[in-house]
Design a protein around this motif. Structure first.
Motif, mmCIF file in Angstrom:
data_model
loop_
_atom_site.group_PDB
_atom_site.id
_atom_site.type_symbol
_atom_site.label_atom_id
_atom_site.label_comp_id
_atom_site.label_asym_id
_atom_site.label_seq_id
_atom_site.Cartn_x
_atom_site.Cartn_y
_atom_site.Cartn_z
ATOM 1 N N LEU A 122 -8.016 7.810 1.919
ATOM 2 C CA LEU A 122 -8.600 6.587 2.470
ATOM 3 C C LEU A 122 -9.195 5.713 1.373
ATOM 4 N N SER A 123 -9.620 6.321 0.282
ATOM 5 C CA SER A 123 -10.160 5.526 -0.826
ATOM 6 C C SER A 123 -9.100 4.654 -1.469
ATOM 7 N N ALA A 124 -7.828 4.966 -1.205
ATOM 8 C CA ALA A 124 -6.735 4.172 -1.765
ATOM 9 C C ALA A 124 -6.356 2.983 -0.882
ATOM 10 N N LEU A 125 -6.972 2.861 0.314
ATOM 11 C CA LEU A 125 -6.756 1.641 1.103
ATOM 12 C C LEU A 125 -7.229 0.441 0.290
ATOM 13 N N SER A 126 -6.475 -0.639 0.335
ATOM 14 C CA SER A 126 -6.775 -1.795 -0.507
ATOM 15 C C SER A 126 -7.141 -3.012 0.327
ATOM 16 N N PRO A 127 -8.427 -3.336 0.444
ATOM 17 C CA PRO A 127 -8.804 -4.582 1.132
ATOM 18 C C PRO A 127 -8.163 -5.800 0.486
ATOM 19 N N THR A 128 -7.995 -5.773 -0.833
ATOM 20 C CA THR A 128 -7.393 -6.914 -1.527
ATOM 21 C C THR A 128 -5.965 -7.149 -1.066
ATOM 22 N N SER A 129 -5.185 -6.088 -0.995
ATOM 23 C CA SER A 129 -3.796 -6.212 -0.552
ATOM 24 C C SER A 129 -3.726 -6.666 0.901
ATOM 25 N N TYR A 130 -4.553 -6.058 1.764
ATOM 26 C CA TYR A 130 -4.559 -6.415 3.182
ATOM 27 C C TYR A 130 -4.922 -7.885 3.381
ATOM 28 N N GLU A 131 -5.971 -8.325 2.722
ATOM 29 C CA GLU A 131 -6.411 -9.703 2.883
ATOM 30 C C GLU A 131 -5.362 -10.684 2.357
ATOM 31 N N ALA A 132 -4.689 -10.322 1.258
ATOM 32 C CA ALA A 132 -3.667 -11.209 0.710
ATOM 33 C C ALA A 132 -2.503 -11.372 1.681
ATOM 34 N N ASP A 133 -2.049 -10.254 2.281
ATOM 35 C CA ASP A 133 -0.936 -10.339 3.230
ATOM 36 C C ASP A 133 -1.331 -11.138 4.471
ATOM 37 N N LEU A 134 -2.513 -10.875 4.999
ATOM 38 C CA LEU A 134 -2.962 -11.586 6.194
ATOM 39 C C LEU A 134 -3.168 -13.067 5.905
ATOM 40 N N THR A 135 -3.708 -13.383 4.740
ATOM 41 C CA THR A 135 -3.913 -14.787 4.370
ATOM 42 C C THR A 135 -2.580 -15.522 4.286
ATOM 43 N N TRP A 136 -1.568 -14.870 3.727
ATOM 44 C CA TRP A 136 -0.248 -15.512 3.641
ATOM 45 C C TRP A 136 0.327 -15.741 5.035
ATOM 46 N N LEU A 137 0.258 -14.741 5.902
ATOM 47 C CA LEU A 137 0.816 -14.892 7.247
ATOM 48 C C LEU A 137 0.124 -16.013 8.019
ATOM 49 N N ALA A 138 -1.202 -16.099 7.886
ATOM 50 C CA ALA A 138 -1.957 -17.118 8.616
ATOM 51 C C ALA A 138 -1.803 -18.508 8.009
ATOM 52 N N SER A 139 -1.217 -18.583 6.818
ATOM 53 C CA SER A 139 -1.000 -19.894 6.189
ATOM 54 C C SER A 139 0.200 -20.622 6.776
ATOM 55 N N LEU A 140 1.060 -19.911 7.492
ATOM 56 C CA LEU A 140 2.213 -20.549 8.117
ATOM 57 C C LEU A 140 1.757 -21.425 9.283
#
Length: 440
Positions: A122-140
């Motif tokens: 669980l320590s390897a979960l990446s908030p940075t990666s998650y937020e980047a993907d979600l930010t890109w999807l919501a930019s459409l």
């Protein structure tokens, strides 16, 4: 119980509920009822019958503002049969007779038990990666199932899955008179077989109900949050070797009536259905609607074991308050359950308090990243048990520095001991680890 028979009802705190009447538990409140001629206490009232409403967001209440619920628990309402609407359902809400028995529970969990190997994963979960993907999807501008930007979202997610080592398939579906698609990513397990299958799903499409297909529909929470969650859990899973197969699915056509998941399940061979150990569906996991971070785990009797696993994971690895429901509705877990496949929806608690979904205002501004992170931790911890094993997969260098996603770096260097060493960056630098070998 027929809703045509008058009843006497009383809403009380669950802890004070009596046993002599019929009852339905809805969170911390219980509604009791009996024939209208019977006694149920001075505070009781009469109604021509009781109905249960299950809704997405506040869709029923927005459509019927004149109806005052007798009991309001967000996704679940109890109303009088006197307020029965002309329609019994649409794809956003459903009305049915209230039956005795559990509707929504707040399970009492045993003391937390932490597995160090799971905690390390669980320590390897990446908030940075998650937020980047979600930010890109919501930019459409929209991810309406029939739009060009939905196809762009599929292209983006497919590229992410391929980069993570998944075998990707794009399956055409029909949405009304139009055409859309589902995106599927597969990764085999390491057991010799026969292997089980764990499925992680979300719907990729978004919608603006008032504005129509061409209107702005960023869909940040509904359901960029779940779609990015599929990609992040897929990334995490790719760092380990597992006994069983894993399948990532991003569905199209959910907002128009679960078209993608219905067609996927209908086409799934019986042998594949029998292999499924669990379906984890994420739909709206990033809006904190209550003071205490809360998640609703919704399934059916067929998935009660998976619900228990998730609730235990939440108790052990998160600060989430868990509610459970065996009344599945209006998301992509339902077609699996209808086919007898164990499927669970994880969704933010009190989603009816989220007034932004299905509109142009479902934007990043209203997300709570910490809630999404907690729900992903719960989901990932349960996946460990379903997939079997947490053996680390050593990264293989494609060069001295490898970037495999937004904010994701792997650095490979030769150490003073002539062995190969690896260091990772996912928003923070991790310590070097030795990969062994001798670098000449």
């Amino acid at each position: 119980m027929s809703t045509s028979k008058p009843v006497r009802y009383l809403v009380v705190p669950t802890a004070e509920a009596a046993d002599e009447a019929k009852s339905a538990r809805v969170g911390d409140k219980t509604i009791l009822w009996c024939p209208a001629a019977d006694h149920l206490g001075r505070a009781s009232r009469t109604a021509p019958g009781l109905l249960l409403v299950t809704q997405v967001g506040r869709t029923f209440q927005d459509e019927h503002p004149d109806v005052t619920p007798l009991l309001d628990h967000g996704r679940h309402l109890v109303i009088s049969a006197a307020d029965k609407p002309k329609r019994r359902s649409n794809h956003c809400w459903r009305v049915e007779p209230l039956r005795p028995g559990l509707v929504v529970d707040v399970p009492v969990m045993p003391p937390a038990r932490v597995d160090p190997s799971v905690a390390q994963l669980l320590s390897a979960l990446s908030p940075t990666s998650y937020e980047a993907d979600l930010t890109w999807l919501a930019s459409l501008p929209t991810r309406h199932s029939l739009s060009a930007s939905f196809t762009a979202a599929v292209d983006f997610a497919a590229a992410r899955m391929v980069a993570l080592g998944y075998t990707v398939t794009r399956t055409p579906i029909t949405v009304g008179a139009g055409h859309s698609e589902n995106l599927i990513g597969d990764r085999p397990g390491t057991a010799p077989g026969p292997r089980g299958l764990v499925v992680i799903t979300a719907h990729l499409d978004s919608i603006n109900l008032a504005g129509g297909p061409g209107a702005s529909a960023p869909g940040a929470d509904d359901n960029g949050s779940g779609s990015a969650g599929v990609l992040e859990l897929g990334r995490l899973i790719a760092t380990r070797a597992w006994q069983h197969d894993v399948r990532l699915i991003l569905f199209g056509g959910e907002e128009e009536g679960l078209h993608g998941s219905k067609q996927y399940v209908a086409a799934l061979p019986a042998a594949e259905r029998a292999r499924v150990r669990a379906v984890l569906n994420m739909d709206m996991i990033a809006s904190k609607n209550t003071a205490t971070p809360t998640v609703l785990l919704e399934g059916a009797t067929v998935s009660s074991g998976q619900i228990a696993d998730l609730a235990a994971a939440a108790s052990s690895y998160t600060a989430l308050k868990v509610e459970t429901s065996l009344n599945p509705f209006a998301s992509d877990h339902v077609p699996f359950i209808n086919a007898g496949v164990p499927a669970v929806l994880s969704i933010e608690g009190a989603d009816s308090a989220n007034g932004h979904i299905h509109s142009a205002s479902d934007t990043l501004n209203f997300l709570d990243w910490s809630l999404a992170s907690e729900i992903l931790r719960m989901n990932a911890a349960a996946l460990v048990g379903w997939l079997g094993g947490v053996e680390a997969v050593r990264p293989r260098p494609a060069g001295p520095v490898v970037s495999w996603g937004p904010g994701q770096l792997d650095v490979f260097v030769a150490g003073a001991d002539a062995a190969l060493h690896h260091r990772a960056y996912d928003g923070a630098w991790h310590d070097f680890e030795s990969l062994g070998g001798v670098i000449s």
